[in-house]
Design a protein around this motif. Sequence first.
Motif, PDB file in Angstrom:
ATOM      1  N   LEU A  59      10.842   5.093  -0.861  1.00 59.54           N
ATOM      2  CA  LEU A  59      10.428   3.795  -1.552  1.00 59.54           C
ATOM      3  C   LEU A  59      11.288   3.555  -2.705  1.00 59.54           C
ATOM      4  CD1 LEU A  59       8.231   1.819  -2.036  1.00 59.54           C
ATOM      5  CD2 LEU A  59       7.166   3.483  -3.411  1.00 59.54           C
ATOM      6  N   LYS A  60      11.900   4.887  -3.283  1.00 58.55           N
ATOM      7  CA  LYS A  60      12.818   4.603  -4.077  1.00 58.55           C
ATOM      8  C   LYS A  60      14.442   3.751  -3.759  1.00 58.55           C
ATOM      9  CE  LYS A  60      15.685   7.128  -7.526  1.00 58.55           C
ATOM     10  NZ  LYS A  60      16.147   8.507  -8.032  1.00 58.55           N
ATOM     11  N   ASN A  61      14.723   4.048  -2.484  1.00 56.21           N
ATOM     12  CA  ASN A  61      15.897   3.441  -1.996  1.00 56.21           C
ATOM     13  C   ASN A  61      15.613   2.137  -1.488  1.00 56.21           C
ATOM     14  OD1 ASN A  61      17.250   5.903  -2.359  1.00 56.21           O
ATOM     15  ND2 ASN A  61      16.597   6.901  -0.169  1.00 56.21           N
ATOM     16  N   ASN A  62      14.332   1.656  -1.203  1.00 57.62           N
ATOM     17  CA  ASN A  62      13.806   0.573  -0.723  1.00 57.62           C
ATOM     18  C   ASN A  62      12.908  -0.523  -1.610  1.00 57.62           C
ATOM     19  OD1 ASN A  62      15.033   0.250   2.381  1.00 57.62           O
ATOM     20  ND2 ASN A  62      14.453   2.367   1.901  1.00 57.62           N
ATOM     21  N   PRO A  63      13.111  -0.732  -3.075  1.00 55.76           N
ATOM     22  CA  PRO A  63      12.501  -1.180  -3.887  1.00 55.76           C
ATOM     23  C   PRO A  63      11.806  -2.442  -3.424  1.00 55.76           C
ATOM     24  CG  PRO A  63      14.485  -1.095  -4.848  1.00 55.76           C
ATOM     25  CD  PRO A  63      14.676  -0.275  -3.651  1.00 55.76           C
ATOM     26  N   ILE A  64      12.713  -3.058  -2.774  1.00 59.03           N
ATOM     27  CA  ILE A  64      12.346  -4.460  -2.156  1.00 59.03           C
ATOM     28  C   ILE A  64      11.265  -4.613  -1.347  1.00 59.03           C
ATOM     29  CG2 ILE A  64      13.678  -4.250  -0.116  1.00 59.03           C
ATOM     30  CD1 ILE A  64      13.132  -7.489  -1.920  1.00 59.03           C
ATOM     31  N   ALA A  65      10.737  -3.323  -0.893  1.00 53.72           N
ATOM     32  CA  ALA A  65       9.327  -3.183   0.042  1.00 53.72           C
ATOM     33  C   ALA A  65       8.412  -3.419  -0.777  1.00 53.72           C
ATOM     34  CB  ALA A  65       9.439  -1.813   0.666  1.00 53.72           C
ATOM     35  N   ALA A  66       8.231  -2.859  -1.980  1.00 53.64           N
ATOM     36  CA  ALA A  66       7.216  -2.904  -2.812  1.00 53.64           C
ATOM     37  C   ALA A  66       6.923  -4.392  -3.249  1.00 53.64           C
ATOM     38  CB  ALA A  66       7.355  -1.964  -3.945  1.00 53.64           C
ATOM     39  N   VAL A  67       8.168  -4.889  -3.640  1.00 52.57           N
ATOM     40  CA  VAL A  67       8.365  -6.414  -4.272  1.00 52.57           C
ATOM     41  C   VAL A  67       7.773  -7.253  -3.260  1.00 52.57           C
ATOM     42  CG1 VAL A  67       9.727  -8.102  -5.048  1.00 52.57           C
ATOM     43  CG2 VAL A  67      10.114  -5.611  -5.576  1.00 52.57           C
ATOM     44  N   SER A  68       8.176  -7.006  -1.656  1.00 54.36           N
ATOM     45  CA  SER A  68       7.638  -7.802  -0.786  1.00 54.36           C
ATOM     46  C   SER A  68       6.310  -7.806  -0.594  1.00 54.36           C
ATOM     47  CB  SER A  68       8.416  -7.669   0.520  1.00 54.36           C
ATOM     48  OG  SER A  68       7.851  -8.294   1.579  1.00 54.36           O
ATOM     49  N   ILE A  69       5.661  -6.569  -0.494  1.00 57.40           N
ATOM     50  CA  ILE A  69       4.236  -6.429  -0.487  1.00 57.40           C
ATOM     51  C   ILE A  69       3.630  -7.119  -1.557  1.00 57.40           C
ATOM     52  CG2 ILE A  69       2.436  -4.839  -0.256  1.00 57.40           C
ATOM     53  CD1 ILE A  69       3.908  -4.899   2.419  1.00 57.40           C
ATOM     54  N   ALA A  70       3.894  -6.839  -2.632  1.00 50.12           N
ATOM     55  CA  ALA A  70       3.177  -7.460  -3.919  1.00 50.12           C
ATOM     56  C   ALA A  70       3.167  -8.822  -3.850  1.00 50.12           C
ATOM     57  CB  ALA A  70       4.003  -7.006  -5.108  1.00 50.12           C
ATOM     58  N   LEU A  71       4.416  -9.662  -3.486  1.00 52.25           N
ATOM     59  CA  LEU A  71       4.364 -10.944  -3.335  1.00 52.25           C
ATOM     60  C   LEU A  71       3.412 -11.358  -2.034  1.00 52.25           C
ATOM     61  CD1 LEU A  71       8.209 -11.806  -3.515  1.00 52.25           C
ATOM     62  CD2 LEU A  71       6.229 -12.020  -5.161  1.00 52.25           C
ATOM     63  N   THR A  72       3.376 -10.677  -1.195  1.00 51.63           N
ATOM     64  CA  THR A  72       2.560 -11.032  -0.009  1.00 51.63           C
ATOM     65  C   THR A  72       0.976 -11.129  -0.627  1.00 51.63           C
ATOM     66  OG1 THR A  72       3.795 -10.265   1.702  1.00 51.63           O
ATOM     67  CG2 THR A  72       1.533 -10.453   2.341  1.00 51.63           C
ATOM     68  N   LEU A  73       0.599 -10.100  -1.285  1.00 48.47           N
ATOM     69  CA  LEU A  73      -0.798  -9.653  -1.652  1.00 48.47           C
ATOM     70  C   LEU A  73      -0.892 -10.912  -3.006  1.00 48.47           C
ATOM     71  CD1 LEU A  73      -0.974  -5.935  -2.180  1.00 48.47           C
ATOM     72  CD2 LEU A  73      -1.769  -7.246  -0.217  1.00 48.47           C
ATOM     73  N   ALA A  74       0.031 -11.314  -3.541  1.00 47.30           N
ATOM     74  CA  ALA A  74      -0.279 -12.259  -4.532  1.00 47.30           C
ATOM     75  C   ALA A  74      -0.533 -13.621  -4.096  1.00 47.30           C
ATOM     76  CB  ALA A  74       1.064 -12.474  -5.465  1.00 47.30           C
ATOM     77  N   LEU A  75       0.174 -13.801  -2.816  1.00 46.12           N
ATOM     78  CA  LEU A  75      -0.089 -15.188  -2.080  1.00 46.12           C
ATOM     79  C   LEU A  75      -1.502 -15.302  -1.397  1.00 46.12           C
ATOM     80  CD1 LEU A  75       1.688 -17.564  -1.111  1.00 46.12           C
ATOM     81  CD2 LEU A  75       2.221 -16.312   0.862  1.00 46.12           C
ATOM     82  N   PHE A  76      -2.010 -14.169  -0.903  1.00 46.57           N
ATOM     83  CA  PHE A  76      -3.470 -14.202  -0.481  1.00 46.57           C
ATOM     84  C   PHE A  76      -4.614 -13.832  -1.283  1.00 46.57           C
ATOM     85  CE2 PHE A  76      -0.373 -13.855   3.211  1.00 46.57           C
ATOM     86  CZ  PHE A  76      -0.875 -14.901   3.916  1.00 46.57           C
ATOM     87  N   VAL A  77      -4.301 -13.284  -2.429  1.00 44.94           N
ATOM     88  CA  VAL A  77      -5.417 -12.689  -3.217  1.00 44.94           C
ATOM     89  C   VAL A  77      -6.528 -13.836  -3.711  1.00 44.94           C
ATOM     90  CG1 VAL A  77      -4.360 -12.940  -5.408  1.00 44.94           C
ATOM     91  CG2 VAL A  77      -6.116 -11.405  -5.266  1.00 44.94           C
ATOM     92  N   GLY A  78      -5.933 -14.877  -4.041  1.00 46.60           N
ATOM     93  CA  GLY A  78      -6.857 -16.263  -4.498  1.00 46.60           C
ATOM     94  C   GLY A  78      -7.811 -16.432  -3.255  1.00 46.60           C
ATOM     95  N   TYR A  79      -7.214 -16.720  -2.090  1.00 46.53           N
ATOM     96  CA  TYR A  79      -8.249 -16.927  -0.998  1.00 46.53           C
ATOM     97  C   TYR A  79      -9.287 -15.735  -0.587  1.00 46.53           C
ATOM     98  CZ  TYR A  79      -4.612 -20.468  -0.530  1.00 46.53           C
ATOM     99  OH  TYR A  79      -3.821 -21.330  -0.766  1.00 46.53           O
TER     100      TYR A  79
END
Length: 354
Positions: free
Chosen positions: A197-217
């Motif tokens: 996870l430390k070597n791939n911080p973009i993974a956490a950012v990507s998942i966070a953006l995905t969740l933010a996109l769908f949380v409202g619905y």
Amino acid sequence: MKIEQLSLVVIFATLALLLTVLVGWKTFTLNSQAWDMWQSVGHDPLGVLLSGHPHGLRYLVYYPVFAVAEFANLPPDLVFSFECVLVLFFMSMLVARIDVDVWGSQGHVWRRDVVVFCMFVMSMLMNGRLLLAFCGYLLIIFAGADWYKQREWKPVHAISALLGCLLAGVSSGTLLAAMGLSAGIILVAFLMDAKLLKNNPIAAVSIALTLALFVGYALIGLGKNLAYYGGDEAAVFRMLGHGAGGDIARSVGLGDLLEQDDLPGVGGRLASILQYWWVGVVAASTVARCYGWRPIHMVKTSGPGLNLVHLSIIIAMAGGLFGYSVLLMGYIPFLMFASGNAKPIMSRFAVSAQ
């Protein structure tokens, strides 16, 4: 290329299902909500999605079926049936990739073929409305399992997680399960392989953006369901009647307090069988325990990919208490788990029989 890499079972099952659709023996059908949205909204799926309509996300998923049907002058249910065949074929490819990522190439062929065969048999008992959600769930498992193996978060992983949540949006419950599993990708990595996870911080950012996109619905759908069941403090309990929790409530004498719903997305035969899901869970757990199954030890000794499969089953079973559609999401992950553990289980049986 070796012939087993072509997966004759996948090819045969796909062609057989396609034939049954062509001759009219099997038809996958769109639900009434999709038809209502098509008649009222038509060619404006993005508009209704952005308006916050509770069915906007699922209509965005179903809309291509109506658009293609209108363009080709074909019945939408027929187009949807062809789409379901293609989705099952794609799911077979995902099962193969996940199996290799999690359990390796040894014994891969028979594990894959068993899961694919059971998957196509299941589809014959379904009306197809949940196949897209099943595919979305597998996409999320693939995103995590492949990332753990490749050790590099790639665009295909981000797209898989995003598309997985989108396809799971055909139901508010399945969307919540998909979002929970997406977050689980990061949680498993954090607990088991923090360096990854430390070597791939973009993974956490990507998942966070995905969740933010769908949380409202997801919240819109959850609020709609709670309001349907009264909107008070007891609404969550009443929601058990919409899922497998109603079976448990009836078994302990609380069934009169619930209104048991039919199983969505499945035919009557499968619905009647699934009412007794908990009996199979108890029996299987008892037998497994007697033959040395230790869940906590299994989690500690399993790799991240396998624990993601474990998590997908747990989320499906927990969410399945409130919705049969979510419970059914765990069917294919459970098949993969069972096939992956079949050899060590049989070895224990052989030792105990001596």
